[in-house]
Design an enzyme around this catalytic site. Structure first.
Site, PDB file in Angstrom:
ATOM      1  N   ASP A   5      58.947  52.317  20.575  1.00  0.00           N
ATOM      2  CA  ASP A   5      60.644  52.425  20.489  1.00  0.00           C
ATOM      3  C   ASP A   5      60.962  51.324  19.184  1.00  0.00           C
ATOM      4  OD1 ASP A   5      63.430  51.992  20.889  1.00  0.00           O
ATOM      5  OD2 ASP A   5      63.191  51.712  22.942  1.00  0.00           O
ATOM      6  N   CYS A  22      78.956  42.623  50.152  1.00  0.00           N
ATOM      7  CA  CYS A  22      79.507  42.479  48.844  1.00  0.00           C
ATOM      8  C   CYS A  22      79.966  44.102  48.578  1.00  0.00           C
ATOM      9  CB  CYS A  22      78.342  42.422  47.838  1.00  0.00           C
ATOM     10  SG  CYS A  22      78.707  42.780  46.045  1.00  0.00           S
TER      11      CYS A  22
END
Length: 364
Positions: free
Chosen positions: A79, A297
């Site tokens: 990468d 949540c």
């Protein structure tokens, strides 16, 4: 439906996260990476997918797990935005460097655009000043061929692997497009080298004539390196298409863009005849719940509901794959200790119906 190599051995499981399927029996496929760890002839392992899905964490953790069973492991980052140094909290370079705490694991970062000496090492002797003429001619001839940078990087990787005798190589790859071009290099450049070899007598004669007219030494201007490289490329091409020696681990997250790119990746790998039978579904949200079992949540609950839809689609698409689900953790996967723990989860994924993500890190 995903198209995969018929030579592959595939694994998979039911990944639905909704309540009615949460306790469903697993299919007769392992939801982990044990098949890769137990594949003794495996030499090349590519970890790839869309940017930002956690490829580096997966590849580093996989390399650590392989180091427990294989003689010598090399982790390579292809990468352009290298992250393995950050993951291991250790600086790596263009040459294999031992990973701290391991005797049989090394890592390196490959430049996306190799230095100018790369062409010199392939086509001429860089110690001979007059050999620069041939280098320039060959550079102009193939320097603009798409993929030449990846080609030079790939030849360097193969030479290092053979010279230092690594048992298995794990690639932390660039995002999908760059990686597919890298994997197609051996096949496409085989044809280019064959054509150059056929032209060798003409090109060699032209170089000799021009060099003599300029009063240059032609003793070191040798195109025989092309013939040396062709068998290496042919061997690599055969190994990449051998499912016993090469596999590609696809990493995704349960979202539309990532799933869509994963499907395109698997289709393209099938066209290249490269084996793939592992999909890692990363960053899966398991919301905290209160004492009554309600999600505490709202944001996490919404993400969970959205991801469940795409996990259903993954189940349908990859029922014959080894699909491993990895939870989104409350802390970064960084440092050797955390990478070892993450790798253990890849090998033996936790049952998230019996624990929370916080329980996974309680003894930290």
């Amino acid at each position: 439906k995903a198209v995969v190599s018929t030579q592959s051995v595939h694994y998979g499981r039911d990944l639905r996260m909704d309540d009615e399927n949460a306790n469903s029996d697993l299919l007769a496929y392992d939801p982990n990476i044990k098949n890769i760890l137990e594949q003794e002839e495996l030499k090349w392992v590519f970890v790839g997918g869309k940017g930002g899905v956690g490829k580096t964490s997966i590849s580093c953790s996989l390399a650590i797990q392989l180091a427990k069973t294989r003689r010598s492991v090399l982790l390579i980052s292809t990468d352009p935005a290298h992250n393995i140094s950050d993951s291991f909290e250790q600086r790596f370079s263009r040459t294999p460097t031992p990973v701290k705490g391991f005797t049989n694991l090394s890592a390196m970062e490959v430049d996306s655009k190799p230095p100018e000496e790369g062409m010199d090492q392939i086509f001429t002797d860089p110690t001979v000043e007059s050999a620069g003429l041939l280098r320039n001619m060959m550079g102009n001839l193939i320097g603009n061929v798409p993929g030449v940078d990846e080609f030079i990087s790939l030849t360097k990787i193969v030479k290092i692997t053979e010279t230092e005798n690594f048992d298995v190589v794990v690639f932390d790859t660039a995002p999908t497009g760059h990686t597919l071009r890298l994997l197609s290099i051996p096949g496409s450049f085989q044809n280019i080298l064959r054509q150059l070899i056929q032209m060798k007598s003409f090109v060699g004669g032209l170089v000799t004539t021009m060099s003599q007219s300029l009063g240059l030494d032609t003793n070191q201007m040798n195109l025989d390196q092309l013939e040396v490289m062709l068998p290496m490329l042919e061997r690599l091409n055969n190994e990449l298409r051998n499912p016993d020696m090469t596999t590609f681990m696809c990493v995704c997250i349960p979202e539309f863009l990532s799933l869509y790119e994963t499907e395109r990746l698997i289709q393209r790998l099938a066209e290249l005849d490269i084996d793939t039978h592992n999909v890692i579904v990363n960053q899966v949200v398991y919301p905290d719940k209160d004492k009554e079992g309600n999600v505490s949540c709202g944001l996490c609950g919404a993400r969970h509901k959205m991801q469940s839809k795409y996990l259903d689609q993954i189940t349908d698409l990859y029922e014959d794959f080894n699909v491993t689900v990895m939870p989104l953790l409350p802390r970064e996967v960084k440092g050797v200790a955390m990478l070892q723990r993450y790798g253990a989860m890849l090998k033996d994924p936790p049952n998230m119906t019996e624990c929370s993500v916080h329980d996974l890190l309680k003894d930290e």
